[in-house]
Structure formats: structure tokens, C-alpha cells
Design a protein around this motif. Sequence first.
Motif, PDB file in Angstrom:
ATOM      1  N   ILE A  92     -21.057  -7.134 -10.630  1.00  0.00           N
ATOM      2  CA  ILE A  92     -22.095  -7.765  -9.796  1.00  0.00           C
ATOM      3  C   ILE A  92     -22.208  -6.979  -8.283  1.00  0.00           C
ATOM      4  N   PHE A  93     -21.124  -6.998  -7.769  1.00  0.00           N
ATOM      5  CA  PHE A  93     -21.039  -6.395  -6.519  1.00  0.00           C
ATOM      6  C   PHE A  93     -20.595  -5.072  -6.568  1.00  0.00           C
ATOM      7  N   GLY A  94     -20.509  -4.080  -7.736  1.00  0.00           N
ATOM      8  CA  GLY A  94     -20.163  -2.969  -7.694  1.00  0.00           C
ATOM      9  C   GLY A  94     -20.830  -1.825  -6.768  1.00  0.00           C
ATOM     10  N   PHE A  95     -21.932  -2.236  -6.507  1.00  0.00           N
ATOM     11  CA  PHE A  95     -22.515  -1.221  -5.605  1.00  0.00           C
ATOM     12  C   PHE A  95     -21.936  -1.236  -4.174  1.00  0.00           C
ATOM     13  N   ILE A  96     -21.470  -2.264  -3.850  1.00  0.00           N
ATOM     14  CA  ILE A  96     -20.482  -2.249  -2.774  1.00  0.00           C
ATOM     15  C   ILE A  96     -18.786  -2.024  -2.673  1.00  0.00           C
ATOM     16  N   THR A  97     -18.275  -2.412  -3.747  1.00  0.00           N
ATOM     17  CA  THR A  97     -17.028  -2.298  -4.122  1.00  0.00           C
ATOM     18  C   THR A  97     -16.625  -0.818  -4.724  1.00  0.00           C
ATOM     19  N   GLY A  98     -17.694  -0.133  -5.543  1.00  0.00           N
ATOM     20  CA  GLY A  98     -17.327   0.919  -6.089  1.00  0.00           C
ATOM     21  C   GLY A  98     -16.970   0.667  -7.379  1.00  0.00           C
ATOM     22  N   GLY A  99     -17.306  -0.621  -7.839  1.00  0.00           N
ATOM     23  CA  GLY A  99     -16.924  -0.902  -9.494  1.00  0.00           C
ATOM     24  C   GLY A  99     -15.456  -0.947  -9.601  1.00  0.00           C
ATOM     25  N   ARG A 100     -14.866  -0.563 -10.527  1.00  0.00           N
ATOM     26  CA  ARG A 100     -13.315  -0.730 -10.907  1.00  0.00           C
ATOM     27  C   ARG A 100     -12.713  -0.016  -9.951  1.00  0.00           C
ATOM     28  N   SER A 101     -12.513  -0.537  -8.782  1.00  0.00           N
ATOM     29  CA  SER A 101     -11.769   0.281  -7.769  1.00  0.00           C
ATOM     30  C   SER A 101     -10.529  -0.544  -7.110  1.00  0.00           C
ATOM     31  N   ILE A 102      -9.962   0.117  -6.006  1.00  0.00           N
ATOM     32  CA  ILE A 102      -8.805  -0.511  -5.423  1.00  0.00           C
ATOM     33  C   ILE A 102      -9.445  -1.959  -4.468  1.00  0.00           C
ATOM     34  N   LEU A 103     -10.310  -1.679  -3.993  1.00  0.00           N
ATOM     35  CA  LEU A 103     -11.263  -2.883  -3.269  1.00  0.00           C
ATOM     36  C   LEU A 103     -11.538  -3.966  -4.045  1.00  0.00           C
ATOM     37  N   SER A 104     -12.028  -3.646  -5.532  1.00  0.00           N
ATOM     38  CA  SER A 104     -12.292  -4.833  -6.474  1.00  0.00           C
ATOM     39  C   SER A 104     -10.699  -5.359  -6.792  1.00  0.00           C
ATOM     40  N   GLY A 105      -9.799  -4.387  -6.653  1.00  0.00           N
ATOM     41  CA  GLY A 105      -8.465  -5.096  -7.144  1.00  0.00           C
ATOM     42  C   GLY A 105      -8.033  -5.942  -5.974  1.00  0.00           C
ATOM     43  N   GLY A 106      -7.979  -5.389  -4.766  1.00  0.00           N
ATOM     44  CA  GLY A 106      -7.731  -6.298  -3.565  1.00  0.00           C
ATOM     45  C   GLY A 106      -8.404  -7.792  -3.468  1.00  0.00           C
ATOM     46  N   LEU A 107      -9.561  -7.589  -3.783  1.00  0.00           N
ATOM     47  CA  LEU A 107     -10.330  -9.106  -3.562  1.00  0.00           C
ATOM     48  C   LEU A 107     -10.009  -9.782  -4.779  1.00  0.00           C
ATOM     49  N   THR A 108      -9.772  -9.256  -6.029  1.00  0.00           N
ATOM     50  CA  THR A 108      -9.134 -10.056  -7.070  1.00  0.00           C
ATOM     51  C   THR A 108      -8.017 -10.683  -6.916  1.00  0.00           C
ATOM     52  N   LEU A 109      -6.976 -10.206  -6.389  1.00  0.00           N
ATOM     53  CA  LEU A 109      -5.918 -10.714  -5.770  1.00  0.00           C
ATOM     54  C   LEU A 109      -5.922 -11.815  -4.703  1.00  0.00           C
ATOM     55  N   ALA A 110      -6.837 -11.584  -3.788  1.00  0.00           N
ATOM     56  CA  ALA A 110      -7.235 -12.522  -2.858  1.00  0.00           C
ATOM     57  C   ALA A 110      -7.702 -13.937  -3.644  1.00  0.00           C
ATOM     58  N   LEU A 111      -8.564 -13.678  -4.501  1.00  0.00           N
ATOM     59  CA  LEU A 111      -8.959 -15.104  -5.374  1.00  0.00           C
ATOM     60  C   LEU A 111      -7.757 -15.543  -5.951  1.00  0.00           C
ATOM     61  N   LEU A 112      -6.788 -14.855  -6.203  1.00  0.00           N
ATOM     62  CA  LEU A 112      -5.758 -15.395  -7.091  1.00  0.00           C
ATOM     63  C   LEU A 112      -4.493 -16.120  -6.222  1.00  0.00           C
ATOM     64  N   ILE A 113      -4.479 -15.672  -5.149  1.00  0.00           N
ATOM     65  CA  ILE A 113      -3.752 -16.432  -4.147  1.00  0.00           C
ATOM     66  C   ILE A 113      -4.246 -17.532  -3.178  1.00  0.00           C
ATOM     67  N   LEU A 114      -5.555 -17.321  -3.026  1.00  0.00           N
ATOM     68  CA  LEU A 114      -6.419 -18.049  -2.358  1.00  0.00           C
ATOM     69  C   LEU A 114      -6.152 -19.778  -2.434  1.00  0.00           C
ATOM     70  N   PRO A 115      -5.912 -20.292  -3.539  1.00  0.00           N
ATOM     71  CA  PRO A 115      -5.675 -21.693  -3.787  1.00  0.00           C
ATOM     72  C   PRO A 115      -4.311 -21.998  -3.267  1.00  0.00           C
ATOM     73  N   VAL A 116      -3.341 -20.934  -3.562  1.00  0.00           N
ATOM     74  CA  VAL A 116      -1.988 -21.296  -2.806  1.00  0.00           C
ATOM     75  C   VAL A 116      -1.913 -21.505  -1.325  1.00  0.00           C
ATOM     76  N   ILE A 117      -2.851 -20.546  -0.759  1.00  0.00           N
ATOM     77  CA  ILE A 117      -2.665 -20.446   0.787  1.00  0.00           C
ATOM     78  C   ILE A 117      -3.317 -21.833   1.191  1.00  0.00           C
ATOM     79  N   ILE A 118      -4.302 -22.148   0.447  1.00  0.00           N
ATOM     80  CA  ILE A 118      -5.170 -23.403   1.078  1.00  0.00           C
ATOM     81  C   ILE A 118      -4.127 -24.591   0.724  1.00  0.00           C
TER      82      ILE A 118
END
Length: 306
Positions: free
Chosen positions: A145-171
Motif C-alpha cells: 500500500i505504502f510501497g511508493f514511500i518505503t520502496g516496497g520490500r526494503s529495509i525501511l518496511s522491515g523496520g516499520l514492521t518491527l516497530a509494529l511488533l514491539i509497539l504493544p509491549v512498549i505501550i
Amino acid sequence: MVSPQKSVESSRSDYQPQLQKRYKIDQIFQIISWMAVLSGIVVLTVLIVGILIQGIPNLSWDFLVSPPSRKPEQAGIWPAFLGSIILLIITAAVSIPIGVGTGIFLQEFAKDNKLAQIIEINISNLAAVPSIIYGLLGLFAFARIFGFITGGRSILSGGLTLALLILPVIIVATREALKAVPDSIRLAGMALGATRWQTVRTHVLPQAIPGIMTGTILALSRAIGETAPIIVVGAAAFVPFAPTLTIEGLQEPAFTALPIQIFNWVSRPQEEFHYIAASAIIVLMIVLLVMNATAIFVRNRFQSSR
């Protein structure tokens, strides 16, 4: 008719404390607990000693700064190591402000109604969702969906995915740290004329920072060791070049991380790759120890200053 005094005396005579039986049960439980603790320590010690014996001889500066190779004597971890660091930076930059801010809002400003209870239950449930689910979510949201910003399957997408993963733990960690602050501090601040936000910012939050930092570092430690989410997003097992800290570099489709590189070497039949995989595990453990030591230092620093 039986008098109350006689009934009390008869009930006392019928009571059997059985102290010896209780002490025996308590001793048995202590023995089982110690056996469980010692078995875990023994297994962990055996694993760490085995990794150190296999990995220390291959640790060198060339191993750290060299790219991977099909020849084990020339292989290194630089692209994977730098990829893990960049993933960690992206994950921390996104998850810490959003997670801490959400925790502060839910704990200090949100009204105690049905909506807040539903959000709290969902956040607690999201903390237990398997990581592969977050990988699929990151693939759909960030890589497509936001591949035009992140570059698709890139390291930026990987970092954002990991951010979603640990977000509930930090909250959850933020909320628990704020709950541990006594209400008297909040009441004293507002009694002196401070607004709710001023009270939280100047009194409550500094008291809760040690707990918040501890939970955040532990969540980041989990993120740096994850493989499934970033594999789904597009991490490769063999990348001969390191990513760069530019917008174009973060949007490149080829990246890797230390856990994926370790898995790649361990899965190979040559025993030499197993030895350099142990060396990479030592590097990853050092990174985790540095992160945990940072959390302990920050916690002790704030506790001593407060």
C-alpha cells in the motif's frame, strides 16, 4: 443447650494444624523450584560455552567488516551487522515516541469507559500475537500500500514492521510504569495549580522513566532477534553489500540482518560455516548485552537522581 464457650473449645480441639505436612510440602516445592532454575542455568551455560568455544577463534576485525562469502575463511557479517543496526534505529525511532505517547494518554488522560477498556484488552492481546502475523501485516501495509514511500520490500518496511511488533509491549510497559507512580504526586502537583499535562511531564513521567526504559530496551532486544517478519517483508539470506543511511539506501530492495545470516550459515552442511555462525551469535549477544546494560544504567541513573 451448648454454651458458646464450649462450642469454641470443641472447634479448637477439632482443628488439626498439620504443620509437619505443610513444611514437607513447602520443602518439596522449594526443591522442585531449585531444580527447574538449575536445569535452565545448566542448559544455558552449556549453550553459551559451546558457542564461545566455537566462535571466539574466528572473531576478528576482518570478520566484522567483511561481506559474506561462499568461502567460510573469507566470510564476514558487515552487511548483516549494519542491517541489524539500521533496523534497530528505524524501529526505535518509530515505536518509542508512538508507544510511550500512547501509554501516557491511555493511563493519564483517557476516560475510564468501555472504549478505553476495549482498547486496553486489544493492546494486551496484540502483545501475544505471533511475529509472522506482523510480517504479513507489514508486507500488505508498508511493502504494497505504502510501497511508493518505503520502496516496497526494503529495509525501511522491515523496520516499520518491527516497530509494529514491539509497539504493544512498549505501550503496556509504559502504562505499568506510570501505574507504579503514587497518586499523591499527581494530587500534589495539581493542588499547587499545575495542569494535568504539567504534572505528568514534570513529576510523573520522570518517576516512570526507569520502568519505561527497561521495557523499551527489552522490546528492542526482542525485535533485533526476530527473523520471520523481516523475511516476509523481503530480507535476503545473502547480501554482499551493506545498506546506506540515505533515503535511497533505505528503499533498496536487498537487505539482511544478523539472525538471517546466522540461520543461513547454520543450515549449510559445511562445519566451517557453523563455526562462523557461532561467531556471529557472539556478536549478536554482545549487542543485546550492550542494550540491556544501557537500560540498567539509565534506570539506576534516574533512580539515584530522584
